[in-house]
Design an enzyme around this catalytic site. Structure first.
Site, short mmCIF file in Angstrom:
data_model
loop_
_atom_site.label_atom_id
_atom_site.label_comp_id
_atom_site.label_asym_id
_atom_site.label_seq_id
_atom_site.Cartn_x
_atom_site.Cartn_y
_atom_site.Cartn_z
CG ASP A 1 -89.32 -9.79 -30.90
OD1 ASP A 1 -88.80 -10.01 -29.80
OD2 ASP A 1 -90.34 -10.35 -31.31
CG HIS B 1 -90.35 -8.18 -22.88
ND1 HIS B 1 -91.16 -9.26 -22.64
CD2 HIS B 1 -89.48 -8.57 -23.85
CE1 HIS B 1 -90.81 -10.27 -23.44
NE2 HIS B 1 -89.80 -9.87 -24.18
#
Lengths: 408, 408
Positions: free
Chosen positions: B224, B318
């Site tokens: 991330d 995403h």
């Protein structure tokens, strides 16, 4: 004192020379008696830092006790569901043992859906403790006498939320993400048989912040834990580990585990000046030395008086009340700080997750606690709000499972 | 890419050679432009580990942003009391600036009643941000247009508890006890003028667990933050720091700060298999590489299709929704994990304290957030539960105080 010096050489000396990580690895493995693991871990640590370090899971005793404490810990207390029977408990323990053995090696558990989070063990340990409820359900009559709620103390302000439980998991590592992942994995594998009663997370100084053997300070600013038996010594074994002849036999190699959640009234503590704090504790705030000495490790002189004839260490000072000449009244303590979001109008919601390990809770822990509950100046600023007692079964060999001796 | 390579040389290369701590010190000081500090800190780190490392407090920009994030962070949001006027706010900022300057040096604050807890800075930084309420009370009309609540997004499930605030303190260090002590000291000096609105603590990998420049994983197991501007580069300055000609002038050298508390529905995430997770994110779970590439840093090929003609990276993945070709729509993100005690019947209470820094919240952050809120597969497993926007004023020189430009 000889033990302390030996530890200083093992750890402090090496750390001062700038190789703290390697020396500390040596200590962990030393405690577990595995020289080859120490060498491999030390090499890994030298290259990559603290992340790859592992503590052996299998052995005579469970891991997570006889070692330099990790920086982060989560205690998870579980309640058995009403229909969780003996066989289900055994299957649960087999599964959780397998999870713990894998995770503490830095490999992922079976059915681990975030396996990459398992690859940084950072000295992860998982230690299992059984509450009275679990022992009674598996083997009625097998619980040691001390395995029940502690007697009520007048200083207690216990919240039911923070008390008791049937099964406790002590999950600790030097990395908070490692603890979070291990906790989630173990809870996923527990959820058909248990519900969560409470979770108490805590922290100490980070790995690498200080020499690992330095006595840490709590959120009162107090040097806390100076008098503690030392992992890796015969003294430690005598205080903590249950012998082969103690009853019940299934606990041989295990220990007793006390958890006390202690709120610190920091806003009130603030109104006490430095002299008042030192009188309450009986030690200097800066060095941790007793008020009659110069160094942290100096023996307090409880007979010493001031020129005006008063005792230098007050009658109700914490260290006087905690101390005994009875060699049986000793425990191994391992405390973590907690610091949660303050309630409205407050500036702190802080305290300590106090845990102690002793082979006989009644003979070792209770007398100390009774003396402290009776009169201890520190009681003005600390409030026990949670309490639990567990029996920690012995370790297991590869292929075995934690708690297997309870099922035989 | 050139920036990334340069960072790799600065940090990754040195870390691989086993001197990660020293290299990372170099980076922090490099970002702050202080070579001599870097040398001194590196020497301290080599001898004593991470505890003595410091980040300079004073400078053109506030500390705590352009650096490798610390392991622990606490965000404290304060509400001004009704009778806290302009002069009181100024005195508050002068006091807190002095506290922060001392604590981040590893010295205790004035009136610090636990001074010994201040002696392990471990890269402590304290960063101040102003909410709309504070700016309006000090200098009506001086707030930038973006300094207000974000517009409501359909995915939001905001709890009032986690929203807003007049003054935010971002307190971060590699040691959790250091953060706890600094937070308490700053809150003690704030309590006559403010009340606590919320506190959000979070963690990342511990110092020493991994190479400091490695992209960390969140509690979904996801790599991330791969696409992030890099501290110490011109690109970073362009994304984050407000220029001298931007209005209002008092914010020159400052930035905009967005805080989003994002709950992760881990129990639901568990029911998604690995392929489903990779489709949702658009990246491989193991390496973090885009589904069209091999390495984490490979550029995603959004045009690539499978043999059956479907896009390899799904339309609603995403990374496709987060990406833009508009060079203005970029932010610097700095995310922390949280993992609290599960609610009854749950096995997690976890998520992320997402923060981003950008000189113009409206132009940079909002378009990205709008696209993600509209359709992003990850929205199935993540829920925004808190939101706040602050203006981070510039840094100050010794003798000055944070926020001084707002009072001129």
């Amino acid at each position: 004192m000889a033990d302390r010096s030996r530890r200083a050489v093992l750890l402090g000396g090496a750390a001062a020379a700038g190789v703290g990580a390697v020396a500390a690895v040596g200590m962990d493995a030393f405690a577990a008696g595995r020289a080859s693991d120490a060498r491999a871990a030390a090499e890994a640590a030298a290259v990559s830092g603290n992340g790859p370090r592992t503590i052996p899971f299998h052995g005579e005793h469970q891991a997570g006790i006889e070692m330099v404490p990790q920086a982060h810990q989560s205690l998870v207390s579980l309640s058995l569901k009403p229909d969780t029977d003996r066989d289900t408990i055994r299957r649960l323990l087999i599964t959780l043992t397998d999870d713990a053995a894998r995770l503490t090696r830095g490999t992922y558990a079976l059915a681990d859906s975030e396996p990459e989070l398992a690859l940084v063990p950072a000295r992860l340990t998982v230690t299992f403790g059984f509450g009275r409820g679990l022992v009674d359900r598996v083997a009625p009559g097998a619980a040691p006498a001390w395995l029940s709620d502690l007697p009520a103390f007048p200083i207690d302000r216990l919240h039911q939320w923070w008390n008791g439980g049937d099964l406790v998991l002590q999950i600790a590592a030097d990395d908070p993400l490692t603890v979070a992942h291990a906790q989630r994995m173990l809870l996923k594998d527990s959820r058909t048989a248990t519900t969560v009663k409470w979770v108490q997370t805590g922290f100490r100084r980070a790995y690498g912040s200080e020499r690992p053997t330095r006595t840490t300070r709590n959120l009162l600013g107090q040097v806390d834990g100076t008098v503690n038996t030392i992992p890796g010594t015969d003294d430690f074994a005598g205080v903590v580990w249950r012998g082969a002849t103690e009853n019940p036999a299934w606990l041989a190699g295990g220990t007793g585990f006390v958890v006390r959640r202690i709120e610190m009234l920091l806003d009130k503590w603030d109104r006490l000046d430095r002299t008042g704090r030192e009188q309450s504790v009986g030690r200097r705030m800066d060095s941790g030395a007793p008020l009659t000495g110069r160094r942290e490790t100096d023996e307090p002189d409880f007979a010493a008086t001031s020129p005006s004839g008063f005792p230098v260490i007050a009658e109700f000072a914490h260290i006087r009340r905690a101390r005994t000449d009875d060699p049986r009244q000793r425990v191994f303590r391992r405390a973590y700080n907690y610091d949660l979001a303050p309630e409205v109008g407050q500036t702190s919601n802080s305290g300590m997750v106090f845990t102690s390990y002793q082979h006989d809770v009644t003979a070792q822990f209770l007398p100390i606690q009774r003396r402290l509950a009776e009169v201890d100046l520190l009681n003005e600023w600390t409030v026990p709000i949670g309490s639990a007692v567990f029996a920690i079964p012995p370790g297991c060999a590869e292929g075995g499972h934690i708690g297997e001796t309870l099922f035989t």
